[in-house]
Design a protein around this motif. Structure first.
Motif, short mmCIF file in Angstrom:
data_model
loop_
_atom_site.label_atom_id
_atom_site.label_comp_id
_atom_site.label_asym_id
_atom_site.label_seq_id
_atom_site.Cartn_x
_atom_site.Cartn_y
_atom_site.Cartn_z
N ILE A 205 0.87 -1.18 0.00
CA ILE A 205 0.00 0.00 0.00
C ILE A 205 0.91 1.23 0.00
CG2 ILE A 205 -1.81 1.22 1.26
CD1 ILE A 205 -2.47 -1.53 2.58
N PRO A 206 0.91 1.99 -1.09
CA PRO A 206 1.86 3.11 -1.16
C PRO A 206 1.39 4.29 -0.31
CG PRO A 206 0.56 2.98 -3.17
CD PRO A 206 0.08 1.87 -2.30
N VAL A 207 1.91 4.36 0.87
CA VAL A 207 1.49 5.38 1.84
C VAL A 207 2.31 6.66 1.68
CG1 VAL A 207 1.32 5.92 4.30
CG2 VAL A 207 0.70 3.65 3.48
N TYR A 208 3.60 6.48 1.42
CA TYR A 208 4.51 7.62 1.46
C TYR A 208 5.55 7.50 0.37
CZ TYR A 208 8.31 10.56 3.21
OH TYR A 208 9.32 11.47 3.33
N LYS A 209 5.85 8.62 -0.32
CA LYS A 209 6.90 8.60 -1.33
C LYS A 209 8.02 9.53 -0.90
CE LYS A 209 7.75 8.81 -6.27
NZ LYS A 209 7.17 8.86 -7.59
N ASN A 210 9.21 9.01 -0.92
CA ASN A 210 10.38 9.79 -0.51
C ASN A 210 10.82 10.68 -1.68
OD1 ASN A 210 12.32 10.63 1.18
ND2 ASN A 210 13.51 8.72 1.19
#
Lengths: 225, 144
Positions: free
Chosen positions: A219-224
């Motif tokens: 689940i892509p919660v956060y992108k750096n």
């Protein structure tokens, strides 16, 4: 009467973990997405068709909380129904494992999420089992028949894990895990070990090798950035 | 990587039970003279379980016999007929249920704690190995 509202512990816990996750993942490589990865063990499906007496499922969740460090939680259920002319054996249990995987593969920007890992788990299983219609065939003196009533067992074990995981397409992963399992402690039965301890394997083994082969969705919660 | 993973799906085949699960006690026949034990062949030997219809051995020449112990009682009796003489053997034992394998199921592990016999032809007896399994290990020595 004053009723004190119950604190929303689960929501608070989840928010804290998510915050920690977002904070810690800032140490990792740029452009990567982070989030919990939920997996299902496919290794249990072919054996079911070859051997329907054994049913079960296993789900897992992991996430890269620190660079290359993936806390893992696995939960599952297993049921064995074996019926023959000599006896019938039933095992029914649930289990969980908690631990971590550590990625030992170097980072490549072309395959940013592939990992080769080693890890550690603590496993617990609670199960019930019984054996009915035990028959020992004896043509001369006559057959012996008996049964062993239902018993409960708790089992605790350690696992050393290793394996590979790769992204097959965006946020979908596939991989296998080899597990060296070492029994720590279990309820000693009065007469007979269960044929299978859910999540561990054969009930009379002090150590055993296991394999899981899973697909995962992150689940892509956060992108750096 | 996928191919490597699929290798592990290989599963064990269903197997049939090829082992015997009935505990059998083996008795060897001997003579004792001047402190020397010699194996003996007993001629015209017939053996049957007390109150059983069928013979286990019927007029044979043997130096050892294997007798199935009852799994439903803690003792069982056998009648030995040698020529025209009869002797009776009584096994007293404890029984413990034991799991053999998934295919075979269970067996009974018997432990002989007392062996009694009549002495029409038998001189004496000795328990050599009290644990009666499904393999033919000598448990009792009968001296004539």
């Amino acid at each position: 009467m004053f009723i004190q509202p119950k604190p929303k512990i689960s929501g608070c816990f989840f928010s804290s973990v998510l915050l920690l996750f977002v904070m810690l993942s800032g140490y990792s490589q740029e452009g990567r997405t982070f989030g919990p990865r939920i997996g299902i063990d496919l290794a249990r499906i072919p054996p079911y068709f070859m051997n329907p007496e054994k049913q079960g499922f296993e789900l897992s969740v992991d996430a890269e909380l620190l660079t290359n460090f993936y806390p893992v939680f696995e939960i599952g259920k297993s049921r064995l129904t074996f019926e023959s002319e000599n006896y019938e054996h039933y095992c029914n249990g649930s289990y969980f494992r908690v631990g971590f995987d550590y990625n030992i593969l170097a980072y490549y920007s072309e395959i940013p999420y592939d990992m080769g890992f080693i890890g550690l788990r603590y496993g617990y299983s609670g199960l019930t089992y019984r054996t009915d219609n035990i028959t020992i065939q004896d043509k001369y003196w006559g057959n012996f028949t008996s049964s062993i009533p239902e018993a409960e067992m708790d089992a605790h074990w350690l696992e050393i894990t290793g394996g590979l995981r790769t992204e097959i397409f965006s946020n979908f992963f596939m991989g296998w895990t080899v597990r060296g399992k070492f029994m720590l402690n279990k309820t000693e039965p009065a007469l007979l070990y269960p044929y299978e301890i859910a999540g561990y394997g054969k009930g009379n083994k002090k150590s055993i090798l296991g394999v899981s082969f899973s697909v995962y969705y992150k689940i892509p919660v956060y992108k750096n950035k | 990587m996928l191919a490597t993973g699929l290798v592990f799906f290989a599963c064990g085949e269903e197997q049939e039970c090829t082992e015997s699960i009935v505990p059998k006690s083996t008795i060897g026949f001997y003579t004792l003279s001047e402190n020397k034990i010699t194996s003996a062949v007993i001629k015209d030997l017939s053996v049957y379980g007390l109150a059983r219809d069928s013979m286990l051995y019927d007029t044979v020449d043997k130096s050892a016999i294997t007798l199935p112990l009852s799994q439903t009682q803690d003792n069982c009796l056998f009648v030995m007929k040698i020529g025209t003489e009869y002797d009776t053997l009584r096994f007293n034992y404890t029984r413990d249920l034991d799991f053999v394998s998934k295919e075979c199921g269970f067996t009974m592990r018997c432990t002989i704690y007392k062996f009694e016999f009549t002495t029409h032809l038998i001189d004496s007896a000795q328990i050599i190995y009290p644990y009666v399994h499904t393999t033919e290990t000598e448990n009792i020595r009968l001296f004539f």
